[in-house]
Design an enzyme around this catalytic site. Structure first.
Site, PDB file in Angstrom:
ATOM      1  N   LYS A  84     -12.100  -1.631   2.118  1.00 42.40           N
ATOM      2  CA  LYS A  84     -11.415  -0.747   1.172  1.00 42.40           C
ATOM      3  C   LYS A  84     -12.262  -0.617  -0.096  1.00 42.40           C
ATOM      4  CE  LYS A  84      -7.152  -1.117   3.604  1.00 42.40           C
ATOM      5  NZ  LYS A  84      -6.122  -2.055   4.031  1.00 42.40           N
ATOM      6  N   SER A 125       0.795  -1.229   0.000  1.00 38.63           N
ATOM      7  CA  SER A 125       0.000   0.000   0.000  1.00 38.63           C
ATOM      8  C   SER A 125       0.829   1.282   0.000  1.00 38.63           C
ATOM      9  CB  SER A 125      -0.946   0.000   1.196  1.00 38.63           C
ATOM     10  OG  SER A 125      -0.209  -0.021   2.390  1.00 38.63           O
ATOM     11  N   HIS A 128      -5.508  -4.437  -0.571  1.00 38.76           N
ATOM     12  CA  HIS A 128      -5.490  -3.324  -1.526  1.00 38.76           C
ATOM     13  C   HIS A 128      -5.658  -3.785  -2.980  1.00 38.76           C
ATOM     14  CE1 HIS A 128      -4.639   0.245   0.932  1.00 38.76           C
ATOM     15  NE2 HIS A 128      -4.059  -0.609   1.752  1.00 38.76           N
TER      16      HIS A 128
HETATM   17  C1  LIG Z   1      -5.903  -2.394   5.440  1.00 45.16           C
HETATM   18  C2  LIG Z   1      -5.295  -3.716   5.552  1.00 45.16           C
HETATM   19  C3  LIG Z   1      -5.768  -4.635   6.503  1.00 45.16           C
HETATM   20  C4  LIG Z   1      -6.807  -4.267   7.509  1.00 45.16           C
HETATM   21  O1  LIG Z   1      -8.080  -4.324   6.968  1.00 45.16           O
HETATM   22  P1  LIG Z   1      -9.302  -3.738   7.800  1.00 45.16           P
HETATM   23  O2  LIG Z   1     -10.479  -4.375   7.180  1.00 45.16           O
HETATM   24  O3  LIG Z   1      -9.271  -2.264   7.659  1.00 45.16           O
HETATM   25  O4  LIG Z   1      -9.111  -4.181   9.215  1.00 45.16           O
HETATM   26  C5  LIG Z   1      -5.210  -5.896   6.515  1.00 45.16           C
HETATM   27  N1  LIG Z   1      -4.226  -6.235   5.658  1.00 45.16           N
HETATM   28  C6  LIG Z   1      -3.749  -5.381   4.745  1.00 45.16           C
HETATM   29  C7  LIG Z   1      -2.674  -5.827   3.808  1.00 45.16           C
HETATM   30  C8  LIG Z   1      -4.259  -4.087   4.667  1.00 45.16           C
HETATM   31  O5  LIG Z   1      -3.788  -3.243   3.760  1.00 45.16           O
END
Ligand SMILES: *Cc1c(COP(=O)(O)O)cnc(C)c1O
Length: 396
Positions: A244, A186, A214
């Site tokens: 996301k 990310s 992502h």
């Molecule tokens: C954002 C993210 C998470 C967390 O996800 P949430 O649903 O916001 O708890 C987990 N792993 C990765 C790789 C992320 O980028």
């Protein structure tokens, strides 16, 4: 006295953070997290959300969520294994499996929770985990929770991974060895080298675990990074978030039926934390359906990402090597980066600075997250403001 020790600890450490300028003051968004957000009464073009497809404020999903509240109420009432499994959850998991091209899927309360749940359900202190050095914090914590030996490999360095896999397997010290990677990283927007990782995994019989938080809704025509490389039948754990691109909240693991059956009896957040709410599940289900059935939003996202990238690059900014719509604008010096972000906000663009220790020293950057919902006019305004500040601060 316990209280006094805690007070002293908090005072000292909070002060230290404030003195170093590392205490993060949280900006409060007054209203919806859409393409235009309001903070302290000021309207800003939002380039900081993970709401890739604009679904967080989608009208149809809002209606579906409200309808679910009327029909099912606001809470699931229990953990999944008592009687918190509603027909809505089962329907969502069926759709997720279909979406990911796997036999089955299991949903959790968040992506973070997924990594807490899934890794330690399978790995223990007799095992080892090969983990990309830039993996997300929740992967790192999930690995720690499992008590397996954590062996970090250099970011996307396949020679390093291969060497470390060979050493781990040949040492005879571990019962099982897993390799874990983000699908899309990310901070830089680069994609994991999954074909090579799978090749190495096959050679050494590694369990494979891809957290595509992502990537889902973004790469692979929306179906994610595993799909992008057509590796659905090769990856053991496909992790995703529902917060996301999907725009709501929650997380999931997709994989073979026996893996999902095991997680339903052994993963602790599934057993000991209340199920996702009806509104969340219903909205998520509708969002997955929307992404699966139409490529329109995904195409718009990529077009907007390409447009913003080209605009910044033409101005002479260093936009790194992103392979996805994530658009870093690398400024370098930490102080300058923070100043740049502050000026962006003053001029009407909300884009956050990301500096050491989140990224290596000297690679401070503004991370821009264009979405499918941004208009060309909004992106043009952002590019014009970047140009103004870039010249003002001597970056371009
Ligand atoms: C954002 C993210 C998470 C967390 O996800 P949430 O649903 O916001 O708890 C987990 N792993 C990765 C790789 C992320 O980028």
């Amino acid at each position: 006295m316990l209280e006094k020790i805690l007070d002293r600890f908090l005072e000292e450490n909070l002060q230290a953070l404030r003195d170093q300028g590392l205490y993060n003051e949280i900006d409060v968004v007054e209203g919806a997290n859409g393409t235009i957000i309001q903070i302290k009464g000021k309207e800003l073009i939002n380039l900081s959300s993970n709401n890739y497809l604009g679904l967080a404020t989608n009208e149809k999903l809002k209606r579906v969520a409200v309808d679910a509240v009327h029909e099912y109420g606001v809470g699931a009432g229990a953990v999944r294994t008592i009687n918190g499994t509603l027909d809505l959850h089962v329907e969502l998991e069926r759709k997720l499996a279909e979406f990911k091209g796997t036999e089955a899927a299991i949903s959790y309360q968040s992506g973070f929770n997924c990594n807490m749940a899934a890794i330690s359900a399978v790995m223990d202190k007799h095992d080892a985990i090969l983990s990309d050095q830039l993996n997300h914090a929740s992967i790192i914590d999930g690995c720690r929770l499992s008590k397996a030996k954590i062996i970090a490999y250099n970011h996307s360095d396949m020679d390093d991974l291969k060497r470390k896999a060979e050493d781990a397997v040949n040492s005879g010290q571990y019962k099982k060895v897993m390799v874990i990677t983000d699908g899309v990283f990310s901070m830089d927007g680069d994609i994991a080298k999954l074909p090579e990782i799978i090749e190495i995994a096959k050679q050494f019989d590694l369990i494979t675990y891809v957290d595509d938080a992502h990537g889902s809704g973004v790469t692979g025509k929306g179906k994610g990074t595993v799909k992008h490389f057509s590796l659905e039948s090769e990856v053991d754990f496909q992790i995703g978030t529902l917060s996301k691109a999907v725009g709501v909240v929650g997380g999931y693991v997709a994989g073979k039926r026996n893996l999902i059956d095991w997680l339903k009896v052994r993963s602790r957040p599934f057993l000991f934390s209340t199920a996702l709410t009806p509104a969340d599940v219903a909205a998520t289900s509708a969002a997955i359906e929307l992404i699966a059935n139409s490529s329109e939003l995904v195409e718009k996202l990529w077009a907007n990402g390409d447009y913003l990238k080209a605009g910044l690059k033409d101005l002479g900014f260093n936009i790194g090597n992103s392979e996805t719509p994530i658009t870093p604008c690398i400024i370098g010096d930490e102080k300058l980066t923070q100043q740049f972000s502050k000026r962006l906000i003053e001029e009407g663009v909300y884009a956050k600075s990301i500096v050491f220790p989140t990224v290596p020293k000297g690679t401070g950057r503004i991370r821009n997250m264009p979405t499918a919902a941004h208009t060309k006019e909004m992106l043009d305004s952002c590019i014009a403001i970047y140009e103004k500040i870039g010249k003002e601060l001597g970056v371009i």
